[in-house]
Design a protein around this motif. Structure first.
Motif, short mmCIF file in Angstrom:
data_model
loop_
_atom_site.label_atom_id
_atom_site.label_comp_id
_atom_site.label_asym_id
_atom_site.label_seq_id
_atom_site.Cartn_x
_atom_site.Cartn_y
_atom_site.Cartn_z
N LEU A 1 0.86 -1.18 0.00
CA LEU A 1 0.00 0.00 0.00
C LEU A 1 0.89 1.23 0.00
N ASN A 2 0.78 2.06 -1.05
CA ASN A 2 1.65 3.22 -1.20
C ASN A 2 0.82 4.50 -1.31
N TRP A 3 1.16 5.49 -0.49
CA TRP A 3 0.54 6.82 -0.55
C TRP A 3 1.61 7.83 -0.93
N SER A 4 1.30 8.70 -1.90
CA SER A 4 2.30 9.66 -2.39
C SER A 4 1.74 11.08 -2.38
N ASN A 5 2.63 12.03 -2.10
CA ASN A 5 2.35 13.45 -2.23
C ASN A 5 3.47 14.03 -3.09
N ARG A 6 3.12 14.51 -4.31
CA ARG A 6 4.14 14.92 -5.27
C ARG A 6 4.63 16.35 -5.10
N ILE B 1 4.85 7.16 1.42
CA ILE B 1 4.74 6.33 2.63
C ILE B 1 4.11 5.00 2.20
N SER B 2 4.78 3.92 2.51
CA SER B 2 4.30 2.61 2.08
C SER B 2 4.23 1.66 3.27
N ALA B 3 3.31 0.72 3.16
CA ALA B 3 3.19 -0.37 4.14
C ALA B 3 3.06 -1.67 3.37
N PHE B 4 3.64 -2.72 3.90
CA PHE B 4 3.60 -3.99 3.18
C PHE B 4 3.47 -5.14 4.16
N GLY B 5 2.98 -6.23 3.65
CA GLY B 5 2.88 -7.47 4.42
C GLY B 5 2.86 -8.64 3.47
N GLY C 1 5.91 -4.49 7.36
CA GLY C 1 6.78 -3.34 7.57
C GLY C 1 6.23 -2.08 6.94
N THR C 2 7.00 -1.02 7.08
CA THR C 2 6.62 0.27 6.51
C THR C 2 7.88 1.04 6.15
N GLU C 3 7.73 1.98 5.22
CA GLU C 3 8.86 2.82 4.81
C GLU C 3 8.35 4.18 4.37
N ALA C 4 9.09 5.21 4.71
CA ALA C 4 8.79 6.56 4.26
C ALA C 4 10.01 7.12 3.54
N SER C 5 9.78 7.75 2.40
CA SER C 5 10.89 8.36 1.66
C SER C 5 10.50 9.75 1.22
N LEU C 6 11.45 10.65 1.23
CA LEU C 6 11.24 12.03 0.80
C LEU C 6 12.34 12.40 -0.17
N ILE C 7 11.94 12.87 -1.35
CA ILE C 7 12.89 13.24 -2.40
C ILE C 7 12.75 14.73 -2.69
N GLY D 1 20.12 16.94 -18.41
CA GLY D 1 18.68 17.13 -18.41
C GLY D 1 18.00 16.45 -17.25
N PHE D 2 18.77 15.88 -16.34
CA PHE D 2 18.20 15.18 -15.19
C PHE D 2 18.43 16.01 -13.92
N VAL D 3 17.38 16.19 -13.17
CA VAL D 3 17.46 17.00 -11.95
C VAL D 3 18.20 16.21 -10.88
N PRO D 4 19.28 16.76 -10.32
CA PRO D 4 19.93 16.08 -9.18
C PRO D 4 18.98 16.08 -7.98
N LYS D 5 18.99 14.97 -7.23
CA LYS D 5 18.01 14.80 -6.16
C LYS D 5 18.67 14.42 -4.84
N THR D 6 18.00 14.81 -3.77
CA THR D 6 18.37 14.39 -2.42
C THR D 6 17.27 13.48 -1.91
N LYS D 7 17.66 12.36 -1.32
CA LYS D 7 16.66 11.39 -0.86
C LYS D 7 16.95 10.96 0.56
N ALA D 8 15.89 10.96 1.38
CA ALA D 8 15.98 10.46 2.75
C ALA D 8 14.94 9.36 2.92
N THR D 9 15.31 8.27 3.55
CA THR D 9 14.39 7.16 3.78
C THR D 9 14.46 6.72 5.23
N LEU D 10 13.35 6.18 5.70
CA LEU D 10 13.27 5.62 7.04
C LEU D 10 12.30 4.45 6.98
N GLY D 11 12.75 3.26 7.46
CA GLY D 11 11.91 2.09 7.33
C GLY D 11 12.04 1.12 8.49
#
Length: 771
Positions: free
Chosen positions: A381-386, A397-401, A420-426, A441-451
């Motif tokens: 189950l994945n929920w996203s805010n763009r 934010i995702s949850a899985f089983g 489990g569950t995981e949250a990531s922010l880009i 042409g590709f945007v450099p990105k910063t990513k943080a995850t917690l799971g």
């Protein structure tokens, strides 16, 4: 009755012979050709005359053969099986069912001689020859008939080939002529090369691309003229590059950028855009019209390359569009340039952006199996805010089983449950104390995850794992990608260790590593190169190299690098110190349009030091399984010549090592439609760097080649475009755990023996290709 059987037996060869004759007659395809028609069987090209050299005549013939139309029915050893099946199916009554499938998918209709246009093919052959320097070529066509078949012979008589003597560029003083003249150094038209109309066309496109980089927005290749003077010398030409005098005035003007206007909330179904004063925001060189204030203006400053006063150039044009798309926030990106009303030789740039839905939710149900006979299912189950902070940041934010069950084999009953569950922010930028400029042409990105994950292996133990990371992802271009995690933290803690597993630890102390508390942190870096997206290339490559440095800074600060009796702990847990390096190289050799040879080599090594005596179990290498050596169950090979199998009463533990070597090669070919086949060979093993008394033969030595496991097999791939379903059936031909001298078991292969099949055949079901 015996006599009748004997007579039939004696006549059997004759019946078989008659059947073959009838089949071959059917395969010839002429039995159902209409009365006044002939079956077209193909064309032959003859190159005559002595003017071109033998090598030139041979090359010209090779180039001309694919140009002839139509193509005859496909044949094999003189037979036409597709035409046979077409005739066999007859006319189906409806557009479905077996007969329709046999006629339209397996078969093909006859190619009739009446469909052959001799004059058209003659002109094609003659034009191609003359366009490649064989001026005044003569071409004739002649057809011959044999029964119900007809074929054509095209005779091409080329004259001596013309070559380029000199290339002349415009000499006038205009700005556009000056830029065209400066492109001469990289011209595709070279003295001494044969005349080629195709090269001339490509040269015009090259010059046009250069002019687009210098502000000539309205120019196009049709405004260039290349005159050919064939009177200058014997079979030589001069090429004169000119600007057409009747080309539009706008095409000769060099434009700069004036206003850059962005509509970040544009509806593609409506041409109406808000221009009210309260919706207009001025930010640096940009005008942002966003009545709902959806986005921070700064994201457009990072995404758009054009600044006011810059000369227009196509590179910045395309890079800006690519970056806007790469933000992952907009569904449609539309761009338009208009001549400015208020100032001459200037363009106003407009960007119309249609956002994706800000929030979305996705549910996935997966089914999976592996070569260890584990089958299972997983719910995600994945929920996203763009656009969580109005800067095109993406929060997921995702949850899985899931559950994995072994339906047969020694691990039957040792089920695995995961939740489990995981949250990531880009962030679409690099959040760092240093400034980073990227021209891709590709945007450099910063990513943080917690799971967090809880895994329960029934009858054995439970394991809680916490993970976190913070790092950067950037691409130089579509081929090169970098991933740097400044820190990557893993904390694993066991629970509910059963008496059964404790008994296994008493018998095999190395199993205790699996349930040790582990704290791993440190930087990781990976570099990926690939050109596999270039489908026309015969040779394509993929390379990924990665390095994992765990606990190195902490080891220096705490003194753990200096070996002592005491283990340094963080939060009462010993932290791991190691260096792990892994390299994966793939090569794809394109054999035909529908076949290729794919190969892969993996080399990896991990070295524990300082605060650690051994590599953490979850960071070690494994071998075997659906994407590895498919003739062995997952994680069952090695290390070295060690035999990890145990009594039937107990489970089979995963085998791990500090070193890994693996080689795979696979021949892939299209069988029919969406079905593709493969033949493959896999080889490799893992090893330990130190002696382990519980695993004799596991240490790496100079005889490591003698401990390589080898498996072969075949498989089918069902390519549904949105996914590839893969089935592989494999068996070992070399078992490293057998006594030295008896490890090759190819002579013991017995596909007809059920006992051998039960012990050796491994079936793999997976999604996607193994590499």
């Amino acid at each position: 009755m015996n006599r009748t059987y004997s007579m039939m037996k004696n006549k059997a060869p004759l019946l078989y012979f008659l059947f073959v004759i009838l089949f071959l007659a059917g395969c010839s395809g002429t039995n159902k050709i209409p009365k006044d028609e002939l079956l077209y069987t193909g064309a032959k090209i003859k190159i005559e005359g002595n003017e071109p050299s033998k090598k030139e005549r041979k090359a010209l013939k090779t180039e001309l053969e694919p140009l002839i139309r139509p193509k005859p029915n496909s044949s094999f050893l003189g037979l036409r099986p597709k035409l046979f099946f077409y005739n066999l199916a007859g006319q189906p009554k409806k557009e479905k069912g077996f007969r329709y499938w046999l006629r339209t998918k397996v078969g093909e209709p006859p190619v009739l001689y009446s469909k052959v246009d001799l004059e058209y093919n003659k002109s094609v052959l003659q034009n191609y020859s003359e366009n490649n320097g064989y001026f005044n070529t003569k071409t004739i066509a002649d057809s011959t008939r044999s029964g119900k078949k007809a074929k054509v012979t095209y005779t091409v008589t080329p004259n001596k080939r013309y070559f380029i003597r000199e290339v002349k560029f415009p000499q006038d003083s205009s700005a556009i002529a000056s830029i065209v003249r400066k492109t001469k150094r990289r011209s595709l038209l070279k003295t001494g090369e044969p005349y080629s109309l195709e090269v001339i066309k490509t040269e015009r496109e090259r010059i046009d691309a250069r002019l687009k980089e210098k502000g000539f927005y309205y120019f196009n290749p049709d405004y260039l003229l290349v005159q050919v003077d064939s009177t200058v010398a014997d079979h030589q030409v001069d090429l004169i590059v000119k600007l057409k005098t009747d080309s539009p005035k706008l095409s000769k003007l060099q434009y700069k950028i004036n206003n850059v206007v962005v509509y970040p909330n544009y509806s593609i179904n409506s041409d109406n855009v808000s221009t009210s004063s309260d919706s207009i925001v001025k930010y640096k060189d940009f005008t942002i019209i966003d009545s709902e204030n959806l986005f921070k203006p700064s994201i457009f400053d990072r995404a758009l390359y054009f600044k006011k006063g810059d000369y227009y150039n196509r590179t910045n044009h395309n890079l800006s569009l690519n970056r806007l798309v790469n933000l992952g926030t907009f569904k449609f990106v539309k761009n338009q340039f208009k001549v400015a009303d208020t100032i001459g030789n200037y363009l106003d740039a407009y960007y119309y952006l249609t956002p994706l839905p800000k929030k979305s939710i996705r549910v996935e149900v997966l089914a999976k199996t592996n070569s260890a006979n584990y089958t299972g299912t997983e719910l995600n189950l994945n929920w996203s805010n763009r656009n969580v902070f109005k800067g095109a940041e993406q929060l997921t934010i995702s949850a899985f089983g899931g559950v994995e069950v072994q339906v047969s084999g020694q691990n039957n009953g040792f089920n695995v449950y995961r939740v489990g569950t995981e949250a990531s922010l880009i962030w679409p930028r690099l959040i760092a104390p240093f400034k980073f400029e990227s021209s891709s042409g590709f945007v450099p990105k910063t990513k943080a995850t917690l799971g967090y994950e809880f895994q329960n292996r029934t009858k054995l133990y439970s394991l809680q794992t916490f993970k976190g990371s913070f790092g950067y992802l950037w691409k130089e271009n579509e081929r090169k990608e970098h991933l740097l995690n400044v820190t990557e933290i893993t904390f694993a803690s066991p629970q509910n260790v059963t008496p059964l597993y404790q008994e296994q630890i008493a018998a095999n102390a190395s199993l205790e590593k699996v349930i040790e508390k582990q704290l791993i942190f440190g930087p990781t870096y990976s570099y990926t190169f690939t050109n596999t997206m270039q489908k026309r290339k015969k040779h394509t490559f993929y390379y990924k190299g990665s390095i994992d440095l765990a606990g190195n800074v902490t080891g220096l600060v705490s003194g753990a690098n200096i070996k002592s009796a005491d283990t340094v702990k963080v939060f009462n847990v010993p932290f791991s110190q190691f260096i792990k390096i892994e390299n994966e190289f793939r090569h794809y050799l394109k054999l035909t349009e529908d076949s290729q040879l794919a190969s892969r080599i993996i080399v990896g090594a991990g070295f524990a030091y300082g605060n650690s005596n051994e590599m953490p179990f979850i960071k070690q290498f494994f071998n075997g399984g659906t994407n590895s050596i498919r003739a062995f169950r997952a994680r069952s090979i090695g290390p070295g010549s060690f035999d990890g199998s145990t009594d039937a009463n107990t489970f089979l533990p995963d085998q791990s090592g500090d070193l890994k070597l693996e080689f795979n090669t696979e021949y892939r070919a299209k069988i029919y439609g969406l079905v593709k086949g493969a033949l493959f060979l896999d080889a490799g093993n893992i090893w330990l760097l130190k002696e382990n008394p519980d695993k004799p033969g596991a240490k790496f030595s100079k005889d490591f080649i003698n401990e390589i496991a080898v498996g072969v097999g075949a498989g089918l791939r069902f390519d549904f475009s949105f996914l590839v379903l893969r089935t592989d059936l494999a068996f070992p031909i070399r078992k490293p755990y057998l006594p030295d001298g008896n490890r090759w078991v190819l002579d013991k292969v017995s596909l007809g023996n059920s006992s051998w099949r039960n012990d050796n055949l491994v079936f793999n079901l997976a999604i996607g290709y193994p590499f």
